[in-house]
Scaffold this motif. Structure first.
Motif, PDB file in Angstrom:
ATOM      1  N   LEU A   1      35.835  24.486 -20.951  1.00 43.98           N
ATOM      2  CA  LEU A   1      34.754  24.071 -20.055  1.00 43.98           C
ATOM      3  C   LEU A   1      34.898  24.649 -18.649  1.00 43.98           C
ATOM      4  O   LEU A   1      33.987  24.489 -17.827  1.00 43.98           O
ATOM      5  N   GLY A   2      35.995  25.225 -18.325  1.00 43.67           N
ATOM      6  CA  GLY A   2      36.195  25.857 -17.021  1.00 43.67           C
ATOM      7  C   GLY A   2      36.390  24.860 -15.892  1.00 43.67           C
ATOM      8  O   GLY A   2      36.068  25.165 -14.743  1.00 43.67           O
ATOM      9  N   MET A   3      36.901  23.728 -16.136  1.00 43.19           N
ATOM     10  CA  MET A   3      37.118  22.706 -15.098  1.00 43.19           C
ATOM     11  C   MET A   3      38.449  22.971 -14.403  1.00 43.19           C
ATOM     12  O   MET A   3      39.358  23.514 -14.997  1.00 43.19           O
ATOM     13  N   VAL A   4      38.511  22.548 -13.095  1.00 44.45           N
ATOM     14  CA  VAL A   4      39.742  22.687 -12.318  1.00 44.45           C
ATOM     15  C   VAL A   4      40.005  21.373 -11.597  1.00 44.45           C
ATOM     16  O   VAL A   4      39.115  20.545 -11.420  1.00 44.45           O
ATOM     17  N   GLN A   5      41.201  21.221 -11.104  1.00 46.31           N
ATOM     18  CA  GLN A   5      41.552  20.024 -10.330  1.00 46.31           C
ATOM     19  C   GLN A   5      40.796  20.052  -9.007  1.00 46.31           C
ATOM     20  O   GLN A   5      40.618  21.122  -8.406  1.00 46.31           O
ATOM     21  N   PRO A   6      40.330  18.870  -8.476  1.00 45.76           N
ATOM     22  CA  PRO A   6      39.596  18.873  -7.208  1.00 45.76           C
ATOM     23  C   PRO A   6      40.531  19.193  -6.032  1.00 45.76           C
ATOM     24  O   PRO A   6      41.703  18.877  -6.065  1.00 45.76           O
ATOM     25  N   THR A   7      39.961  19.846  -4.985  1.00 46.50           N
ATOM     26  CA  THR A   7      40.716  20.157  -3.783  1.00 46.50           C
ATOM     27  C   THR A   7      40.410  19.115  -2.726  1.00 46.50           C
ATOM     28  O   THR A   7      39.496  18.300  -2.868  1.00 46.50           O
ATOM     29  N   ALA A   8      41.125  19.159  -1.623  1.00 45.46           N
ATOM     30  CA  ALA A   8      40.944  18.169  -0.551  1.00 45.46           C
ATOM     31  C   ALA A   8      39.574  18.310   0.100  1.00 45.46           C
ATOM     32  O   ALA A   8      39.021  17.332   0.618  1.00 45.46           O
ATOM     33  N   SER A   9      38.991  19.498   0.073  1.00 40.77           N
ATOM     34  CA  SER A   9      37.679  19.695   0.693  1.00 40.77           C
ATOM     35  C   SER A   9      36.560  19.076  -0.135  1.00 40.77           C
ATOM     36  O   SER A   9      35.452  18.861   0.349  1.00 40.77           O
TER      37      SER A   9
END
Length: 184
Positions: free
Chosen positions: A128-136
């Motif tokens: 699905l191409g998901m990544v961990q969220p960043t602080a921004s």
């Protein structure tokens, strides 16, 4: 002269004629004595009072009161029947709830046992191409506004209006109860 003897308290010389005369005298003395003894005075009896028992009529208010009392007794009995049925229904539903909760725990444990977090993460990243969220990407909301509550007053009704409403509800429930088909 003939010899005198004492007979019945009187002296007698023994001749039958003389004895007969003595007996008559004694009888006269006794009757005189009886007549001379004063009789007790008769008390006048008060006239007997004739009691006339009037036919008592049943008051319409008494009949109305008895009907009203009977009506309320029927409503009380009906409410006890409803209370018993509701208690029985609550007991049945509680046991059914316990069975459903036990089944829910069993299914939840089976569900959690089948979850493989490593497989889910692998699929999310690669397929699905998901990544961990960043602080921004984090967004913060300010909810420091004031809270307020409104109190709504319930309209008060009089005693007789409340009583009439309770009676009509009771009669309506009684009619519904008597009109339903028995469970079976």
């Amino acid at each position: 002269m003939a010899q005198r003897r004492r007979r019945n308290g009187y002296m007698s010389d023994g001749t039958a004629a003389y004895d007969l005369r003595l007996q008559r005298e004694m009888a006269e003395r006794e009757t005189v004595r009886v007549e001379q003894t004063p009789l007790p005075e008769e008390r006048p009896q008060p006239p007997k009072k004739v009691r006339v028992k009037a036919k008592t009529l049943v008051s319409p208010f008494a009949v109305l009161g008895m009907l009203t009392a009977g009506f309320f007794v029927i409503l009380v009995i009906f409410s006890y029947v409803q209370l018993y049925e509701a208690t029985s229904e609550v007991g049945r539903l509680n046991s059914e709830l316990e069975a459903v909760e036990l089944n829910n725990q069993i299914l939840r444990s089976q569900y959690e046992g089948k979850i493989d977090l490593a497989a889910i993460e692998e699929r999310a990243i690669h397929e699905l191409g998901m990544v961990q969220p960043t602080a921004s990407q984090n967004v913060y909301l300010n909810l420091s506004g004031s809270d307020r509550a409104e109190i709504v007053e319930v309209e008060k009704t009089g005693f007789f209006a409340t009583l009439a409403e309770a009676c009509s509800t009771g009669v309506r429930d009684l009619a519904a109860y008597l009109g339903r088909k028995p469970a079976g």
